[in-house]
Enzyme design. Structure first.
Site, PDB file in Angstrom:
ATOM      1  N   ASP A 264      51.334  58.301  43.836  1.00  0.00           N
ATOM      2  CA  ASP A 264      51.898  59.242  42.804  1.00  0.00           C
ATOM      3  C   ASP A 264      52.916  58.533  41.904  1.00  0.00           C
ATOM      4  OD1 ASP A 264      50.937  61.281  44.169  1.00  0.00           O
ATOM      5  OD2 ASP A 264      52.654  62.369  44.510  1.00  0.00           O
TER       6      ASP A 264
ATOM      7  N   HIS B 101      55.511  69.868  36.292  1.00  0.00           N
ATOM      8  CA  HIS B 101      54.607  70.220  37.632  1.00  0.00           C
ATOM      9  C   HIS B 101      55.560  71.049  38.606  1.00  0.00           C
ATOM     10  CE1 HIS B 101      52.078  68.940  41.321  1.00  0.00           C
ATOM     11  NE2 HIS B 101      52.928  69.377  41.856  1.00  0.00           N
TER      12      HIS B 101
ATOM     13  N   ASN C  17      56.325  73.701  45.158  1.00  0.00           N
ATOM     14  CA  ASN C  17      57.389  73.469  45.990  1.00  0.00           C
ATOM     15  C   ASN C  17      58.225  72.235  45.534  1.00  0.00           C
ATOM     16  OD1 ASN C  17      58.875  74.487  48.412  1.00  0.00           O
ATOM     17  ND2 ASN C  17      58.461  72.434  49.298  1.00  0.00           N
TER      18      ASN C  17
ATOM     19  N   GLY D 141      51.720  75.089  41.896  1.00  0.00           N
ATOM     20  CA  GLY D 141      51.830  76.477  42.388  1.00  0.00           C
ATOM     21  C   GLY D 141      52.451  77.606  41.666  1.00  0.00           C
TER      22      GLY D 141
ATOM     23  N   GLU E  32      51.150  77.523  37.670  1.00  0.00           N
ATOM     24  CA  GLU E  32      50.226  78.175  37.364  1.00  0.00           C
ATOM     25  C   GLU E  32      50.236  79.849  37.732  1.00  0.00           C
ATOM     26  OE1 GLU E  32      46.822  76.207  39.386  1.00  0.00           O
ATOM     27  OE2 GLU E  32      47.965  74.243  38.999  1.00  0.00           O
TER      28      GLU E  32
END
Length: 399
Positions: free
Chosen positions: A146, A206, A209, A331, A334
């Site tokens: 990442d 992004h 959570n 999540g 979007e």
């Protein structure tokens, strides 16, 4: 034609997706949850079907055995030999890894060594790597980090304003996270806008959570909100995001339940954010239900969440000296139209305007008005596909 598994392993879970490559066709996907408990859950989705079983999976090695046996049991593969590569998502690569690498013993040791940078992720990822290497020792294993995408940040951006000996001696610096996602959606945004990526200035959000914002200049990360660990940045589902560091010793002195810095960091990672402030849930759907019910704690948590995201996006307009597009992904990014609307409403000065008819649940693409100077895009991230692509690319280098 080969089959590649993309793996995202945590301390008690193993999420996976099986691809037929190079066609990039998803053959099956699933997750094994509650590893280490007697009521572990294994879920497999394939051909429009869903199989779920509760069983005892004591460790990651047994989880990998279960995954592979399920692939054969459900007829998704005939033998293990059909699998030619496995790619592992690794949250923290530190300064060791500037790109994806083929796994060897040293790589596994370095992933474990970097656990302090991602204590919720790296140990589980290392356990997943070891399990696959034990069961499928002859296939190509790849680590995809990442942090790799953010290694293009300049020194004045990634260093903290503390004595430099803490960087030279202990490598304390900003590393970022979610880089695979930020890289993917930036590339997709360029396609959507019909312009070369190396001409664009993008802000990618992004929002899942975990939440991170990245300033992307001509295809490269020049700044990002997550820091030394994924705890930094805006408010998140269970993480606080940025706070005054002097709060940590103060809380240790005041609260007998917080005995040391590790206790406070655990609270900031797991008991804060939307869930901690609202006392309801870390799930935005539950928070929005609380808004509808006029729950004051849900309203407060939501307002803090929006405020922190807006501030980081505003910062990155300054870093980039303007932007061509703002991209929402993950999540909430979007699937939370209200959140997107409230974030963009607070940034109208920058020339952004959302079309309410496009900003609805399930819509993907350009959700801005024709008059909007800065485009607002919703793009589904696909970290698993990025991982599978890197496995295929690196397989070619060793064949």
């Amino acid at each position: 034609m080969s089959k590649t598994i993309a793996i995202n392993a945590g301390s008690s879970s193993l999420k996976w997706q099986l691809y037929q490559m190079p066609e990039e066709k998803v053959l099956a996907q699933g997750i094994i949850e509650r590893i280490g408990l007697t009521d572990s859950i294994s879920t497999v989705k394939y051909d429009g079907k869903k199989e779920e079983h509760i069983l005892d999976i004591p460790d990651h090695t047994e989880a990998v055995k279960r995954l592979l046996n399920d692939l054969i049991h459900f007829g998704i593969i005939g033998t293990y030999d059909e699998i030619t590569g496995v790619g592992h998502r690794i949250v923290a690569g530190g300064e060791y890894f500037k790109e994806s690498v083929v796994v060897d013993d040293k790589v596994v040791e370095q992933v474990e060594e970097l656990a302090a940078l991602a204590p919720l992720h790296n140990p589980g990822a290392a356990a997943g790597i070891r399990a696959f290497r034990k069961i499928l020792p002859d296939i190509t294993s790849v680590c995809v980090f990442d942090t790799s995408f953010h290694t293009t940040m300049q020194k004045h951006t990634y260093l903290y304003p503390i004595p430099q000996k803490y960087y030279t001696d202990y490598k304390v610096r900003k590393y970022g996270a979610h880089g695979t996602s930020h890289k993917y959606v930036a590339e997709e945004a360029a396609k959507m806008l019909g312009r070369p990526l190396d001409e664009l200035k993008l802000i990618t959000a992004h929002v899942g959570n975990g939440v991170s914002i990245t300033a992307n200049y001509h295809g490269q990360s020049v700044d990002t909100s997550m820091g030394f660990t994924p705890l930094a940045g805006p408010m998140m589902g269970t993480r606080s995001g940025d706070i005054d560091p002097a709060i940590i010793p103060y809380l240790i002195a005041q609260d007998p339940e917080l005995k040391d810095a590790a206790d406070v960091v655990n609270m900031l990672n797991k008991q804060s954010g939307l869930g901690g402030v609202s006392g309801i849930s870390s799930d935005m759907r539950d928070i929005e239900a609380g808004l509808q019910a006029n729950n004051p704690d849900a309203v407060l948590a939501y307002n803090i969440f929006i405020d922190r995201i807006k501030k980081f996006i505003g910062q990155y307009f300054a870093v980039l000296n303007g932007a061509d597009a703002l991209v929402f992904t993950a999540g909430m990014g979007e699937n939370a139209p209200l959140m997107r609307q409230d974030v963009v409403n607070g940034l109208s000065w920058f020339g952004m305007e959302i079309d309410p008819e496009k900003n609805v649940f399930g819509y993907r693409g350009d959700i801005s008005t024709a008059a909007s100077k800065v485009k607002v895009l919703v793009i589904s991230t696909d970290e698993e596909l990025c991982i599978a692509r890197d496995v295929e690319r690196l397989k070619q280098t060793i064949s």
